[in-house]
Design a protein around this motif. Structure first.
Motif, mmCIF file in Angstrom:
data_model
loop_
_atom_site.group_PDB
_atom_site.id
_atom_site.type_symbol
_atom_site.label_atom_id
_atom_site.label_comp_id
_atom_site.label_asym_id
_atom_site.label_seq_id
_atom_site.Cartn_x
_atom_site.Cartn_y
_atom_site.Cartn_z
ATOM 1 N N ASN A 1 -67.192 34.201 -65.703
ATOM 2 C CA ASN A 1 -66.313 35.345 -65.477
ATOM 3 C C ASN A 1 -66.752 36.181 -64.280
ATOM 4 O O ASN A 1 -65.922 36.793 -63.606
ATOM 5 N N LYS A 2 -68.041 36.182 -64.020
ATOM 6 C CA LYS A 2 -68.519 36.842 -62.804
ATOM 7 C C LYS A 2 -67.962 36.129 -61.571
ATOM 8 O O LYS A 2 -67.554 36.777 -60.593
ATOM 9 N N ALA A 3 -67.927 34.799 -61.631
ATOM 10 C CA ALA A 3 -67.337 34.041 -60.522
ATOM 11 C C ALA A 3 -65.874 34.384 -60.352
ATOM 12 O O ALA A 3 -65.372 34.505 -59.221
ATOM 13 N N CYS A 4 -65.146 34.548 -61.459
ATOM 14 C CA CYS A 4 -63.730 34.917 -61.365
ATOM 15 C C CYS A 4 -63.561 36.280 -60.708
ATOM 16 O O CYS A 4 -62.630 36.491 -59.914
ATOM 17 N N CYS A 5 -64.465 37.212 -61.023
ATOM 18 C CA CYS A 5 -64.405 38.535 -60.383
ATOM 19 C C CYS A 5 -64.633 38.425 -58.877
ATOM 20 O O CYS A 5 -63.924 39.040 -58.077
ATOM 21 N N HIS A 6 -65.643 37.643 -58.492
ATOM 22 C CA HIS A 6 -65.909 37.468 -57.059
ATOM 23 C C HIS A 6 -64.719 36.794 -56.368
ATOM 24 O O HIS A 6 -64.392 37.127 -55.224
#
Length: 443
Positions: free
Chosen positions: A107-112
Motif C-alpha cells: 500500500n505504500k507503493a500504491c501511495c507513491h
C-alpha cells in the motif's frame, strides 16, 4: 488499493462509524493469472468486516501494525495520501509480521504511485516480491497501479521479474516458462538431444585426438591420418552446430517469454464500451478482434473515417476499433481520487483473485457483453496503452512513436501489425467472418 495475505488467513477489521469509500480484500500471494495459462481453482480470500459493539475511531488502535494499515487505508479513502504514507511507514517500524509487512509495503507503493514517485514505488514492490513472496500478477492486475504501469520504473521491474533472480524472485519467470512450454512443447526434447549428442561427440573426440597424434607420428601401427582427421573434424563440427542450436533455442525462448509477458500486459488493459461499461481486454476474448490504431489525432481520425465505408463487413468479422492517440496519456484522463482508474471503473473490473476463465465471465454473460460492443471502444489509462504499443514496436524493430496498427486474434494474441494505417479492403479479405470455421479454430 490492494493489500496481500496468505490464502489460509482472514484478517478481521473493526468497523468504525465512518465507512471507507472503497474496501478491498487482502489478496493471497498466489493470485497471478495469465492469458494463456490453465491454472484453475485458485484459492480466494474474502474480506470479513467485523462490527464492534462500541464505535471507535481508527486512531485509537494505531499502536499495532494492523491498525496502522487500516488507518492508512481509511486516510487514503479521504484523499489524505501523505498521512496514509506515514501510517504505512509506522506499521513497518512496529516489528510487523510478514503478512502485515507485505500489506504495508504494497500500500505504500500504491501511495507513491499516486504521487508520481515511480522509483519509490518500484523499491517497495521489489521488496515485496523478494522478501514477502508477492505475486507479480497482483501488480499487473491492480487498477490502483495503472499510473505506475505507465512509468519506466515499471518496465524495469517487469523485466527483472521476467529474468528472475535473487533480487526479485523466480515466481513470475516460472509462470512464464509454464506458458512457454505449452506453446512450444518440444523445446525440452530438442534441448535434451542437443546436450546428449554434444556429450557423445565430445567423448568421441577425447578418444580420437590421441589417435590423431599417433597418426601424425607414423609407424607400422599408426592409424590412417586422413580418416582420423575426418573423424576429428566431424566431432568438432557436430559440437559447434549442436551448441549453436542450443544457444539459438535459448534465445528464442527468451523472446517468447518477453512476448508472453507483453501479451499478459495487453490482456489487462482496460476499455470503455459504447454502453460506458469498463472491461479488460481479456474479457473480450473469443468475442471480437480488436484493431489498435496508434498515431496522431489526424491520422487515426482519417483511418476511422475510411473504416466507416466497410463498417458492416468489419462487424461481421468481429472487428473492434481501438484508437490510441500519441501523447494523450500525458494529459489528465481521470479524476485524481484514488489510484489508477476512477472508482466506478475499478468497481467494474473483475476481482484480482479470480482465475482467468472466471475473469472473462465475471461482468456479464457473453451474449450480453457481445450486445454492448458497438464497433469502437475508448481506451482507459492511455499512458499504459501507449507504453505497451511502444514496447511492441521495439520488439518488432519499428521506431517507437511511428503510426502503426495492430490486429489481435480472437484469443487475444497479436495476429499481425504494420506501419501506418491499415488497408481495410485487405483486412476484410484476410479476416474470416465470425461464424466461419477458421474463426472457430482461432478461439
Amino acid at each position: 488499493m490492494a493489500v496481500a495475505a496468505p490464502s489460509q488467513q482472514l484478517l478481521c477489521f473493526s468497523n468504525s462509524t465512518t465507512t471507507r469509500a472503497r474496501r478491498r480484500p487482502w489478496h493471497p500471494t498466489n493470485t497471478a493469472t495469465f492469458l494463456n495459462s490453465s491454472h484453475n481453482n485458485k484459492p480466494r480470500v474474502s474480506l470479513i468486516i467485523c462490527s464492534s459493539s462500541t464505535s471507535q475511531s481508527p486512531e485509537a488502535n494505531a499502536e499495532t501494525p494492523e491498525s496502522c494499515v487500516n488507518l492508512g487505508l481509511s486516510l487514503f479513502s479521504k484523499g489524505r495520501v501523505k498521512d496514509a504514507l506515514v501510517q504505512f511507514e509506522t506499521a513497518l517500524s512496529l516489528n510487523p509480521s510478514p503478512i502485515e509487512a507485505q500489506a504495508a509495503l504494497y500500500n505504500k507503493a500504491c501511495c507513491h504511485a499516486y504521487r508520481g514517485e515511480g522509483k519509490k514505488a518500484a523499491d517497495c514492490l521489489r521488496t515485496c516480491l523478494r522478501d514477502y513472496k508477492l505475486k507479480f500478477g497482483t501488480i499487473l492486475n491492480d487498477p490502483d497501479l495503472a499510473s505506475f504501469r505507465a512509468l519506466p520504473e515499471y518496465k524495469e521491474l517487469q523485466e527483472e521479474a521476467r529474468l528472475g533472480g535473487e533480487d526479485i524472485g523466480y515466481s513470475f519467470r516460472r509462470d512464464l516458462k509454464l506458458i512457454s512450454e505449452v506453446q512450444a512443447p518440444f523445446r525440452g526434447v530438442r534441448r535434451f538431444f542437443y546436450v546428449a549428442f554434444s556429450a557423445a561427440a565430445g567423448i568421441s573426440l577425447l578418444f580420437t585426438i590421441p589417435r590423431l597424434f599417433r597418426a601424425f607420428g607414423g609407424g607400422d601401427d599408426a592409424p590412417d591420418l586422413l580418416e582420423t582427421a575426418q573423424n576429428v573434424a566431424i566431432n568438432l563440427g557436430g559440437i559447434v552446430v549442436l551448441v549453436a542450436l542450443f544457444l539459438w533455442d535459448n534465445k528464442k525462448e527468451e523472446e517468447q517469454l518477453a512476448q508472453i509477458s507483453r501479451d499478459e500486459t495487453l490482456s489487462r488493459l482496460p476499455l470503455i464500451l459504447s454502453t460506458n461499461r469498463i472491461v479488460e481486454l481479456a474479457q473480450l476474448r473469443d468475442t471480437v478482434r480488436p484493431v489498435i490504431l496508434a498515431g496522431t489525432k489526424e491520422t487515426v481520425s482519417l483511418a476511422m473515417q475510411k473504416a466507416e465505408r466497410f463498417r458492416t463487413e468489419l462487424l461481421k468479422r468481429g472487428v473492434l476499433l481501438v484508437p490510441v492517440i500519441w501523447g494523450e496519456g500525458r494529459e489528465p484522463q481521470i479524476e485524481k481520487k484514488g489510484f489508477g482508474l476512477p472508482r466506478k471503473a475499478a468497481a467494474a473490473l473483475p476481482s484480482i483473485g479470480e482465475d482467468f476463465e472466471k475473469r472473462a465471465q465475471s461482468i456479464t454473460a457473453k451474449s450480453k457483453l457481445k450486445a454492448e460492443i458497438r464497433y469502437k471502444a475508448e481506451v482507459v489509462s492511455p499512458a499504459e496503452w501507449e507504453r505497451w504499443i511502444r514496447d511492441q514496436q521495439k520488439s518488432e524493430g519499428v521506431t517507437p512513436g511511428e503510426d502503426v496498427y495492430i490486429i489481435l486474434r480472437l484469443d487475444g494474441r497479436v495476429r499481425r501489425s504494420g506501419k501506418g494505417m491499415p488497408d481495410w479492403q485487405q483486412i476484410m479479405q484476410e479476416l474470416p467472418p465470425m461464424e466461419a470455421l477458421l474463426s472457430k479454430l482461432e478461439r
